[in-house]
Design an enzyme around this catalytic site. Structure first.
Site, PDB file in Angstrom:
ATOM      1  N   ASP A  54      -3.809 -13.616  12.432  1.00 54.47           N
ATOM      2  CA  ASP A  54      -4.464 -12.779  11.417  1.00 54.47           C
ATOM      3  C   ASP A  54      -5.545 -11.911  12.069  1.00 54.47           C
ATOM      4  O   ASP A  54      -6.346 -12.415  12.865  1.00 54.47           O
ATOM      5  CB  ASP A  54      -5.095 -13.724  10.373  1.00 54.47           C
ATOM      6  CG  ASP A  54      -5.447 -12.998   9.107  1.00 54.47           C
ATOM      7  OD1 ASP A  54      -4.927 -13.381   8.039  1.00 54.47           O
ATOM      8  OD2 ASP A  54      -6.247 -12.040   9.162  1.00 54.47           O
ATOM      9  N   SER A  80      -1.275  -3.006   0.719  1.00 58.97           N
ATOM     10  CA  SER A  80      -1.189  -1.579   0.377  1.00 58.97           C
ATOM     11  C   SER A  80      -0.514  -1.285  -0.958  1.00 58.97           C
ATOM     12  O   SER A  80       0.035  -0.213  -1.136  1.00 58.97           O
ATOM     13  CB  SER A  80      -0.457  -0.841   1.504  1.00 58.97           C
ATOM     14  OG  SER A  80       0.834  -1.370   1.682  1.00 58.97           O
ATOM     15  N   ASN A  95      -8.886  -8.589   2.920  1.00 56.89           N
ATOM     16  CA  ASN A  95      -7.902  -8.414   3.997  1.00 56.89           C
ATOM     17  C   ASN A  95      -8.147  -7.119   4.777  1.00 56.89           C
ATOM     18  O   ASN A  95      -8.166  -7.113   6.007  1.00 56.89           O
ATOM     19  CB  ASN A  95      -6.484  -8.405   3.414  1.00 56.89           C
ATOM     20  CG  ASN A  95      -5.430  -8.600   4.494  1.00 56.89           C
ATOM     21  OD1 ASN A  95      -5.561  -9.459   5.357  1.00 56.89           O
ATOM     22  ND2 ASN A  95      -4.392  -7.780   4.468  1.00 56.89           N
ATOM     23  N   THR A 120      -4.632   6.659   4.280  1.00 57.96           N
ATOM     24  CA  THR A 120      -3.720   6.980   3.171  1.00 57.96           C
ATOM     25  C   THR A 120      -4.222   8.111   2.283  1.00 57.96           C
ATOM     26  O   THR A 120      -5.436   8.323   2.152  1.00 57.96           O
ATOM     27  CB  THR A 120      -3.512   5.712   2.293  1.00 57.96           C
ATOM     28  OG1 THR A 120      -2.885   6.087   1.065  1.00 57.96           O
ATOM     29  CG2 THR A 120      -4.818   5.030   1.945  1.00 57.96           C
ATOM     30  N   TYR A 145      -7.342  -0.179  -3.526  1.00 58.15           N
ATOM     31  CA  TYR A 145      -6.627  -0.006  -2.253  1.00 58.15           C
ATOM     32  C   TYR A 145      -7.166   1.216  -1.506  1.00 58.15           C
ATOM     33  O   TYR A 145      -7.556   1.130  -0.333  1.00 58.15           O
ATOM     34  CB  TYR A 145      -5.113   0.132  -2.514  1.00 58.15           C
ATOM     35  CG  TYR A 145      -4.359   0.719  -1.357  1.00 58.15           C
ATOM     36  CD1 TYR A 145      -4.363   0.097  -0.103  1.00 58.15           C
ATOM     37  CD2 TYR A 145      -3.628   1.907  -1.495  1.00 58.15           C
ATOM     38  CE1 TYR A 145      -3.669   0.653   0.969  1.00 58.15           C
ATOM     39  CE2 TYR A 145      -2.932   2.457  -0.432  1.00 58.15           C
ATOM     40  CZ  TYR A 145      -2.963   1.828   0.796  1.00 58.15           C
ATOM     41  OH  TYR A 145      -2.283   2.385   1.858  1.00 58.15           O
ATOM     42  N   LYS A 149      -9.403   1.496   2.079  1.00 55.38           N
ATOM     43  CA  LYS A 149      -8.996   2.299   3.236  1.00 55.38           C
ATOM     44  C   LYS A 149     -10.074   3.325   3.594  1.00 55.38           C
ATOM     45  O   LYS A 149     -10.285   3.636   4.768  1.00 55.38           O
ATOM     46  CB  LYS A 149      -7.667   2.991   2.938  1.00 55.38           C
ATOM     47  CG  LYS A 149      -6.493   2.037   2.972  1.00 55.38           C
ATOM     48  CD  LYS A 149      -5.919   1.953   4.370  1.00 55.38           C
ATOM     49  CE  LYS A 149      -5.081   0.739   4.598  1.00 55.38           C
ATOM     50  NZ  LYS A 149      -4.242   0.813   5.790  1.00 55.38           N
ATOM     51  N   PHE A 173       0.946  10.243   3.476  1.00 52.75           N
ATOM     52  CA  PHE A 173       1.305  10.390   2.077  1.00 52.75           C
ATOM     53  C   PHE A 173       2.415   9.350   1.824  1.00 52.75           C
ATOM     54  O   PHE A 173       2.279   8.230   2.302  1.00 52.75           O
ATOM     55  CB  PHE A 173       1.591  11.867   1.771  1.00 52.75           C
ATOM     56  CG  PHE A 173       0.255  12.615   1.664  1.00 52.75           C
ATOM     57  CD1 PHE A 173      -0.625  12.671   2.744  1.00 52.75           C
ATOM     58  CD2 PHE A 173      -0.157  13.171   0.474  1.00 52.75           C
ATOM     59  CE1 PHE A 173      -1.891  13.277   2.635  1.00 52.75           C
ATOM     60  CE2 PHE A 173      -1.417  13.784   0.354  1.00 52.75           C
ATOM     61  CZ  PHE A 173      -2.273  13.837   1.430  1.00 52.75           C
ATOM     62  N   ASN A 174       3.491   9.618   1.112  1.00 53.41           N
ATOM     63  CA  ASN A 174       4.404   8.505   0.773  1.00 53.41           C
ATOM     64  C   ASN A 174       5.455   8.281   1.853  1.00 53.41           C
ATOM     65  O   ASN A 174       6.433   9.041   1.955  1.00 53.41           O
ATOM     66  CB  ASN A 174       5.064   8.773  -0.572  1.00 53.41           C
ATOM     67  CG  ASN A 174       4.078   8.609  -1.706  1.00 53.41           C
ATOM     68  OD1 ASN A 174       3.041   9.289  -1.731  1.00 53.41           O
ATOM     69  ND2 ASN A 174       4.351   7.711  -2.616  1.00 53.41           N
TER      70      ASN A 174
END
Ligand code: NAD
Ligand code: UDP
Length: 333
Positions: A54, A80, A95, A120, A145, A149, A173-174
């Site tokens: 971890d 995410s 996390n 992101t 989220y 970030k 992006f996606n």
């Protein structure tokens, strides 16, 4: 001689596994760290050195850096999922933010000079007038989220200013599609991302696709997103590694195709690509979704020399369909 030892943190995940493949293709020596919380052992390339653990565990990371002479960390491991973060923000701050702090502490102590960070579009929140988002636009996340970030970006920036660490932050992006081999692809449990759910519906694993809201401020009322192929994302990371080694400074780039597609357009394109009817129905909005997220990617193209190869969403969906057909149950078999 250039040190080509790269640590991919999160290398058992969707984007990480494609990143590892690209690095190996480009003759990098790859080490993977992953706790397999959302990733898959079967997605780990047998050619890498794998450490299961971890990133919030500094002793674990110190041991990895003592054993491996790492030049750059590609920091992809995080939670995410936007809706999950709305329900359980602390899970995300724990996390993601603690992971970044421990990783940087260990990098500082072990003199690791470079980090490429998976940021992101969700750090931008709801952009004003739904315009294409450039790097300097205001960042005002509307879900935990994205907030986690943004915090990670800021922590990394401040730490780099007072230590011998340079960073490239890449705001994806996606991410979508799969490796053309059909051997690796997207497999989340539960799956929440649009394109894999559309593929499940086309394949008959799910009866109906729920479209989360058709009353957004967009031409057809459904959310507009910028879908970028995973292989193009991986290319940008290779350019980021080269940038860090050449320029020895830090920078931030938005990574998208710069073309937006609505949820309805994605479903229609998927019907065309798969030849399947794909049942869809309008349902309630999903909390935390901005109306439109489309990148202005001029800076990445101009400074990194990045040129996405997949310039239409049909080809992207075709690779996702190829993965669905070759591994209908994902990594389960
Ligand atoms: P993923 O869940 O498939 O991969 C994340 C990997 O990190 C998994 O293998 C998981 O086991 C591992 N991991 C998580 N927490 C860890 C920890 N504390 N220690 C060690 N390993 C840990 O997600 P993905 O879709 O591949 O996303 C990768 C990165 O890209 C994430 O940081 C995400 O925020 C970012 N990103 C993704 C998208 C997208 O569209 N998928 C868009 C923008 C940014
Ligand atoms: N979406 C949807 N139905 C689904 C999954 C997603 O309508 O079953 C929509 C979601 O509301 C968003 C877009 O598809 O507008 C992309 O969502 P995804 O979770 O893939 O990525 P995100 O933009 O949240 O990172």
């Amino acid at each position: 001689m250039e040190n080509k030892n790269v640590l991919v943190a999160g290398g058992a995940g969707y984007i990480g596994s494609h990143m590892v493949q690209k690095l190996l293709d480009d003759n990098y020596h790859v080490v993977v760290v992953d706790n397999l919380s959302t990733g898959h052992r079967a997605a780990i390339n047998p050619k890498v050195t794998f450490y299961e653990g971890d990133t919030r565990d500094k002793n674990f990371l110190d041991n990895v850096f003592e054993n491996e002479n790492i030049n750059t960390v590609i920091h992809m491991d995080a939670f995410s999922i936007v809706p999950e973060s709305m329900k359980d923000p602390l899970k995300y701050f724990d996390n993601n933010v603690i992971g970044m702090i421990k990783l940087l502490e260990s990098m500082v102590d072990n003199h690791v000079p470079n980090i490429v960070f998976s940021s992101t579009a969700a750090t931008f929140g709801n952009p004003i007038n739904n315009k294409k988002i450039s790097e300097d636009d205001p960042q005002d996340p509307i879900n935990p989220y994205g907030e986690s970030k943004l915090m990670m970006e800021k922590i990394m920036k401040w730490v780099s200013q007072s230590n011998d660490i340079n960073y490239v932050a890449l705001r994806y992006f996606n991410a979508s599609g799969a490796h053309p081999s059909g051997k690796i692809g997207e497999d989340h449990h539960p799956e929440t991302h649009l394109i894999p759910i559309v593929m499940q519906t086309a394949y008959g694993q799910q009866e109906v696709l729920k479209i989360f809201g058709d009353d957004y401020k967009t031409p057809d009322g459904t959310n507009v997103r910028d879908y970028i192929h995973i292989d193009d994302l991986a290319d940008a990371h290779i350019l980021a590694l080269e940038y860090l080694n050449k320029n020895k400074d830090s920078n931030t780039f938005n990574l998208g195709s710069s073309t937006g597609f609505s949820v309805k357009q994605i479903v229609d394109t998927a019907r065309k690509v798969t030849g399947k009817p794909i049942n869809a129905k309008i349902s309630n909005r999903r909390p935390g979704d901005p109306d439109v997220l489309v990148a202005d990617s001029f800076k990445a193209r101009n400074i990194l020399g990045w040129q996405p190869k997949y310039d239409n969403v049909e080809d992207i969906i075709r690779t996702a369909w190829n993965w669905k057909q070759s591994s209908p149950e994902g990594y389960e078999n």
